[in-house]
Write a protein that holds these residues in place. Structure first.
Motif, mmCIF file in Angstrom:
data_model
loop_
_atom_site.group_PDB
_atom_site.id
_atom_site.type_symbol
_atom_site.label_atom_id
_atom_site.label_comp_id
_atom_site.label_asym_id
_atom_site.label_seq_id
_atom_site.Cartn_x
_atom_site.Cartn_y
_atom_site.Cartn_z
ATOM 1 N N ILE A 76 -33.273 -29.958 -9.105
ATOM 2 C CA ILE A 76 -31.850 -30.057 -8.811
ATOM 3 C C ILE A 76 -31.119 -30.504 -10.065
ATOM 4 O O ILE A 76 -31.445 -31.544 -10.645
ATOM 5 N N LYS B 225 -31.546 -25.713 -7.353
ATOM 6 C CA LYS B 225 -30.239 -26.006 -6.758
ATOM 7 C C LYS B 225 -29.360 -26.659 -7.828
ATOM 8 O O LYS B 225 -29.852 -27.478 -8.621
ATOM 9 N N ARG C 57 -21.503 -25.713 -0.066
ATOM 10 C CA ARG C 57 -22.037 -24.657 -0.900
ATOM 11 C C ARG C 57 -20.904 -23.760 -1.384
ATOM 12 O O ARG C 57 -19.974 -23.463 -0.638
ATOM 13 N N ASP D 242 -27.009 -21.368 -3.698
ATOM 14 C CA ASP D 242 -27.810 -22.344 -4.428
ATOM 15 C C ASP D 242 -26.957 -23.264 -5.298
ATOM 16 O O ASP D 242 -27.488 -24.090 -6.044
ATOM 17 N N ALA E 103 -29.172 -30.053 -0.864
ATOM 18 C CA ALA E 103 -29.879 -29.438 -1.990
ATOM 19 C C ALA E 103 -31.345 -29.852 -2.002
ATOM 20 O O ALA E 103 -32.232 -29.064 -2.336
#
Lengths: 581, 581
Positions: free
Chosen positions: A14, A118, A282, A287, A325
């Protein structure tokens, strides 16, 4: 109730762009829900997390310890959270096809790529600098981060006269702090009131409070240019030619979202100019998440997608985006209601939900009630008057918002209304709330109850309201106050008002024409309410109570708490009062 | 939304028994909605309306002007409302068959009948005087009305030592005021805590605050007798034989509802001992209403019919009963949630909804979270720690109640929860609330948000909680604080706790047995939460966070606001903190 936790990759990588409220909340939550994720946070500034809402107070010296503003270090993120926090690193491009960002080390100039599973964008917003001459002169500042703060403090050293351009939160907070530092301060605002998204009568007490503390207000004035000599600011020229001398200028006319990175990556930008988001924050790329000042939120009162550049929602949605995420699931993001509050010297003022103006612009058939009452039992020492404007929908009675202003108890009433509108509550709900009461804290009938009761009487037709900005010339106007009160505070918008004190009204009905549309006024609206009821039940077909009556104006004139509380409401008596609503 | 107004008799004759909160509200509203009703209000006392919640503060001198307590005169009722308010008149019988009451003029002894169409009972409650020797001695008082207050003030003239029997609202408020007047004060309470309907850990900070201000507490002690010499009180003997010397005794063990009139009239008395009422505050006789301390209300958290002797609900339902009696219709009465707050010297404490104990007694599968945090941004000067205990239902996450204690910001959090539980909101709703934030007023993540997040983590199974009164002997206990903190505040209930500071935990996992049920603790619960997450994701099957951790105990020990705030939460840093929930 419980969020479903679908299986996510065991250890997603992430990346987080931007620290502070949204990014740091996302990072910490991501780690807590996923011990095995790899988490990297990039922050352009030298500070990965700082208290940006505290900056004005350090400028003014209220906060004395600079260390208090600096929250977390990269070392803390590493040791406690296994988070790789890279300060002075800027993400300069997102390659969505390869799920890779390009990063620039601002100290070395080095650039490198970093892959992600992410990506969470929390790029924030930047102060708007208007395209006027002199806007980049030495001594012209914005206030957004620690660096800005340090520059302003350095600039204050020899400054004597400050001009603040823009009278929103930052502008008013900074103006107060400049006064604390001994500067002569002028605030210039294009609108004809401070806090332009408040209804005007809620802003007016802030005008008086600012002026009372030596701030000069130039309202309804545009800025044409900033004057400079040898590159240093010497003054501000207004659009009408007025020249204000200044050796320090703060630009606080608003912020624009930092969306360049998202735009370049082809992410959808919403109608409000922020990065479009879904219920889980989002973006148009599932992603990639966006939170904070650059993102769009569901705006509670209307459901519209709007930017809401406030700290609270950034923190709460950062947390959810981090969880989503890291695990593939989270609760949906809450709506933003734009609840906010500002302190202006001895006063606080704020809003939850919509102003009357905004409600009407949003298409609501909206009405409003004005109340001036005390923040706790009037008979208990220290009772401070507060003004409340409650906005509600005509048909449903749904509460659309509230604005509150006063010396104490303002934030409490805002939070109650913020909670109520979360549930789409009505004026009936508001009147039924069982609030905590003891004389040092409130009244058995809280000002919010009173506002709800008056609104109910309005919608029920018991005592319809007319707004304080109405043209009263076509009405038979009756002022039911005592004689002495009229002299103290004339009902200036209705010089033709007839004076009949309430207790004489039943005996003097013959002096009024029941066929005429009639407006009744007093100081606070309570006696007028009694009078409306008397007239309505004696054959007056159209009779209205003037909302807020003289009290709102009295309040705007800023006869402050403590000094002469008795002038602020109808009768300086306890709340077990007979003349309730 | 709008109440249906069915046609009522044009001019019903409405009698009201009792003034003050319920009765006076009923009278005024009845007049407003029906100009032609005949309205008579009977009040035994010489004061038709007074500020009974203000009485303790006048005793202590905080309220200096006695006139502030005296609200409305019979003349005002007559002139403004055409209400015939008869003071020193007691209604002694109700003849329902003939719709007539018998009234006694307490000054002349004269008795007479008065017919009614509608009758509203607001007879209030009377202090309980226990049947112990000496209870009627000179110098033994109750505090309920102006006469009581005047007697206490006269009795204080030469008094040096006061014993307050009963540590509820009146007892604690009066004890504080006696201290202000220079008396040596002892409070005796049968339960082992003050405010017996609070959970114990919320009462404990009040114990320390009282003691810090010189009040001696005798908790878990019954009173056997009041000693007297020549008819005047000289002391109090406790059940265990302890003798407290006293020249002034206040009985404040509770009130009993004045229901004799209703009982004699054959009206139904509910299981709680109050006059049974319906949704419109009608008794078992539809022409007779009951409101105030003698009536039963729908108790919000459970739906049960209970007495709720508090001012707020009396005012609000008095208003509705007055309207219903005068027009034949009104909105239904709101539920009572028993929201209340008490000030004890520099602290406030209160409850909205149910305590954990009460929730479990009511049959809820209830859990609780403890939070100690600051009332506004920790970096802004004056941040005061507040303790919150949030009670919620296991399955649904419904918030059942909250208790809050601290030096500032207590009433605000209570009111937010009171509003939320009105809508039967959940911990999810609480976490989503958009509350007003600026550093002088709150935090971007308010303590209520933090409580909600911790509760969510508990119900989600992310970080299950264990209550602070749990027996930890069967658990592997890990204390993740820094070494210095352990010395400052040992985790006394778990002497076998292993100390591994959080930042070392990942490296020292091998020292712990993942097969054992494990409890983690720190100061405030935040670091423990991080540790729980680490352990849970490293194979520890049963791992719990100790709710409130050491902070609640620290708070109970009353290290007060301002002095050493840094000791009250994990880390004295701003709220944009990484170590949130």
């Amino acid at each position: 109730m419980v969020a479903t936790r679908t299986q996510a990759p065991d250890s997603p990588k992430i990346l987080i762009v931007g620290g502070v409220a949204g990014g740091a909340s996302a990072a910490a939550r991501a780690r807590r829900v996923n011990e095995h994720a790899r988490i990297i946070m990039f922050e352009r500034d030298p500070y990965v997390s700082f208290a940006n809402c505290g900056l004005p107070y350090f400028i003014g010296g209220e906060i004395a310890d600079r260390a208090q503003l600096l929250i977390a270090t990269p070392e803390l993120f590493r040791d406690r959270f296994l988070i790789d926090a890279r300060i002075r690193h800027e993400v300069i491009a997102i390659h969505r096809a390869t799920k890779r960002v390009m990063v620039k080390n601002l100290d070395t100039g080095e650039q490198y790529g970093e892959d992600y599973d992410k990506l969470i964008l929390s790029p924030g917003a930047a102060p708007i600098v208007p395209p006027i001459p002199g806007a980049t002169a030495q001594g012209v500042f914005s206030l957004r981060n620690i660096g800005d703060m340090d520059r302003i403090i350095a600039g204050m050293t020899h400054a004597k006269e400050a001009v603040v351009i823009g009278a929103g939160y930052i502008g008013l907070e900074a103006a107060e702090q400049f006064v604390h530092r001994g500067l002569k301060v002028t605030v210039v605002e294009l609108q004809d009131q401070v806090m332009p998204f408040f209804d005007r009568e809620i802003a007016e007490p802030l005008h008086r409070e600012s002026e009372r503390n030596g701030v000069r207000l130039e309202l309804g004035r545009g800025v044409a240019a900033i004057e400079e000599t040898n590159g240093a600011v010497t003054g501000v020229t207004l659009a009408d030619g007025t020249r204000l001398s200044a050796d320090l200028v703060l630009m606080s006319i608003g912020v624009r979202p930092n969306v360049a990175l998202a735009v370049d990556a082809g992410l959808t930008i919403g109608a409000s100019g922020g990065i479009a988001t879904d219920a889980y924050m989002r973006t148009s790329d599932p992603d990639i998440y966006a939170v904070g000042d650059a993102a769009e939120y569901a705006f509670g009162p209307t459901g519209a997608r709007l930017r809401v550049p406030l700290a609270g929602i950034a923190n709460r949605t950062g947390r959810l985006a981090g969880e989503h995420a890291a695990t593939g699931a989270s609760r949906p993001a809450p709506a933003a209601w734009s609840t906010s509050v500002v302190r202006v010297f001895g006063y606080a003022a704020g809003i939850a939900g919509l102003s009357l103006r905004a409600a009407r612009q949003a298409g609501f058939d909206a009405r409003a009630v004005h109340i001036v009452s005390y923040h706790h039992a009037s008979y208990y020492p220290g009772a401070a008057p507060i003004g409340i404007k409650l906005v509600y929908e005509t048909g449903s009675g749904r509460v659309l918002g509230a604005q509150v202003v006063g010396a104490a108890g303002v934030d409490k009433r805002l939070d109650v209304v913020a909670t109520l509108i979360h549930f789409k509550g009505t004026i009936e709900d508001l009147g039924e709330l069982d609030l905590a009461y003891a004389p040092p804290f409130g009244s058995a009938k809280d000002p919010l109850h009173m506002a709800a009761f008056v609104a109910q009487n309005d919608l029920d037709g018991l005592a319809p309201l007319i707004q304080p900005d109405a043209d009263l010339s076509a009405f038979q106007v009756v002022d039911v106050r005592e004689a002495g009160e009229l002299e103290e505070l004339p009902l200036c918008d209705a010089p033709h008002a007839k004076h009949i004190r309430l207790d004489d009204l039943r005996d003097r009905l013959g002096e009024l024409d029941p066929a005429l549309p009639t407006v009744v006024s007093c100081r606070g609206g309570q006696r007028a309410y009694a009078a409306v009821r008397i007239l309505a039940q004696h054959g007056f077909a159209q009779v209205y109570n003037l909302s807020g009556a003289a009290a709102m104006r009295d309040f705007a004139l800023n006869r402050r708490s403590g000094a002469e509380p008795a002038t602020h409401v109808d009768l300086p008596r306890p709340e077990h009062l007979v003349d309730d609503a």
